[in-house]
Design a protein around this motif. Structure first.
Motif, short mmCIF file in Angstrom:
data_model
loop_
_atom_site.label_atom_id
_atom_site.label_comp_id
_atom_site.label_asym_id
_atom_site.label_seq_id
_atom_site.Cartn_x
_atom_site.Cartn_y
_atom_site.Cartn_z
N SER A 1 -4.57 1.44 3.90
CA SER A 1 -5.09 2.77 3.55
C SER A 1 -6.57 2.90 3.88
O SER A 1 -7.03 3.97 4.31
CB SER A 1 -4.84 3.08 2.08
N THR A 2 -7.33 1.83 3.71
CA THR A 2 -8.76 1.91 4.02
C THR A 2 -8.97 2.12 5.51
O THR A 2 -9.88 2.85 5.92
CB THR A 2 -9.50 0.64 3.55
N ARG B 1 -11.38 2.47 -2.70
CA ARG B 1 -9.94 2.22 -2.61
C ARG B 1 -9.64 0.72 -2.74
O ARG B 1 -8.70 0.33 -3.44
CB ARG B 1 -9.41 2.75 -1.27
N ALA C 1 -8.14 5.69 6.40
CA ALA C 1 -9.20 6.61 5.99
C ALA C 1 -10.16 6.85 7.15
O ALA C 1 -10.64 7.97 7.36
CB ALA C 1 -9.95 6.05 4.78
N GLU D 1 2.50 8.59 4.13
CA GLU D 1 1.35 8.95 3.31
C GLU D 1 0.06 8.42 3.92
O GLU D 1 -0.98 9.09 3.86
CB GLU D 1 1.53 8.40 1.89
N LEU D 2 0.12 7.24 4.50
CA LEU D 2 -1.07 6.68 5.15
C LEU D 2 -1.57 7.61 6.25
O LEU D 2 -2.78 7.76 6.45
CB LEU D 2 -0.76 5.31 5.74
N TYR E 1 -3.77 10.17 4.64
CA TYR E 1 -4.71 9.72 3.61
C TYR E 1 -6.15 9.98 4.06
O TYR E 1 -6.53 9.68 5.19
CB TYR E 1 -4.50 8.23 3.33
N ASP F 1 0.86 -1.18 0.00
CA ASP F 1 0.00 0.00 0.00
C ASP F 1 0.90 1.23 0.00
O ASP F 1 2.07 1.15 -0.39
CB ASP F 1 -0.92 -0.06 1.23
N MET F 2 0.41 2.34 0.48
CA MET F 2 1.20 3.56 0.54
C MET F 2 2.26 3.46 1.64
O MET F 2 2.11 2.70 2.59
CB MET F 2 0.28 4.75 0.88
N ASP G 1 -13.81 2.50 3.04
CA ASP G 1 -13.22 3.00 1.78
C ASP G 1 -13.27 1.97 0.64
O ASP G 1 -12.25 1.56 0.09
CB ASP G 1 -11.78 3.44 2.04
#
Length: 320
Positions: A279-280, A214, A283, A10-11, A14, A5-6, A211
């Motif tokens: 990442s989800t 995503r 979010a 960045e996560l 996000y 993932d990122m 998310d």
């Protein structure tokens, strides 16, 4: 470190990809009004399984749309004062589990309420009644009907209702009601605390149901999210309704319920998780405005996270 993932930095910023319906708040306020109108008709049935230290009951209550919901209820047998309670939620398609795994908390003076999700592997009732597809999967159940008929709407409300029941039990201290679970259980932990903001602490582990777009864009609509791909293949093969579908899924996207949480959050995330991508989960976490802390497992996927259970127990035992 390998990445699926990122990068972590960045996560941490996000904000999510799935659209938020314009009437999201009205949707959930309407849902809660429906829940408040339900007579739960509580029933406590003593279980055949009992211990000298804990009383065990099958708890039944009526949720929205008339479904009878089952939960296992364990309480300390010799508690003299009102005591804390933990509401537990299981993974997707599972059930409340055995009695024995609730006894560690009961030995510490906690009551434990563990819910069977409607229509899954336990004893709760699924009253059904939606138009359109009911093929394999609860995320997509009701997706071709009115948004008020989405099945996960009802399951989220069941989770909040169970916490509300715990808060009203005469033996429970309403200032010490907590929630926990992993995967779908982590999702329901977030939903529970968002829709019943009197929950004081919550410990979700790699939460599901965040998310959706995503997940789709990462080509991870498989395993627990396979039904998203199935829905498009069967019912929208040209993706003519893609925007509509993801917006409707936004009603049951936990990143948008997360800001309602008032309790203290301890969230566990594993960065190699290909079932519920990191990442989800971020979010949702990044939208939480309550006191929160994150525990990151860089080398783990969607699996047992060593130490997470101990840390959760210490989090709940800490009165500060």
């Amino acid at each position: 470190m390998p990445l699926i993932d990122m990068p972590l930095e960045e996560l941490k910023s996000y904000k999510g990809r799935n659209p938020r319906p314009a009437d999201f708040d009205e949707y959930w306020n309407r849902a809660l009004a429906e829940l408040r109108a339900v007579d739960p008709q509580l029933e406590f049935v003593p279980s055949e399984f009992q211990t000298p230290q804990a009383e065990c009951f099958d708890l039944y209550f009526t949720g929205v749309r008339g479904a009878r919901i089952h939960a296992k209820y364990v309480r300390p047998r010799h508690a003299e004062n009102r005591h804390p309670a933990v509401v537990q939620f299981h993974g997707y398609t599972g059930n409340a589990g055995d009695w024995h795994d609730k006894l560690a908390y009961a030995s510490l003076g906690f009551s434990v309420l563990s819910m069977d999700c409607r229509g899954q592997g336990g004893m709760s009732e699924d009253t059904g009644g939606v138009k359109g597809n009911t093929h394999h999967g609860h995320i997509i159940r009701g997706l071709d009907d009115h948004p008020d008929n989405l099945l996960f709407r009802h399951i989220f409300l069941d989770a909040a209702q169970l916490a509300g029941i715990a808060l009203e039990l005469p033996e429970v201290d309403p200032q010490r009601v907590y929630a926990m679970g992993g995967s779908q259980g982590g999702a329901l932990t977030i939903a529970c605390a968002a829709l019943e903001p009197r929950v004081k602490k919550l410990a979700p582990v790699f939460p599901f149901l965040c998310d959706y777009k995503r997940v789709w864009e990462m080509d991870l609509a498989k395993d627990a999210y396979q039904e998203l791909r199935t829905f498009f293949r069967y019912f929208d093969p040209l993706h003519e309704r893609e925007d509509e579908i993801f917006e409707k899924l936004g009603y049951i996207d936990l990143q948008y319920l997360a800001p309602r949480i008032k309790g203290e959050v301890l969230l566990f995330v594993s960065l190699m998780d290909t079932i519920c991508p990191p990442s989800t989960q971020f979010a949702a976490y990044n939208k939480m405005t309550a006191s929160k802390q994150l525990v990151v497992y860089p080398d783990y996927g969607h699996e047992n996270l060593p130490g997470s259970g101990d840390r959760t127990m210490q989090f709940f035992m800490n009165e500060n």
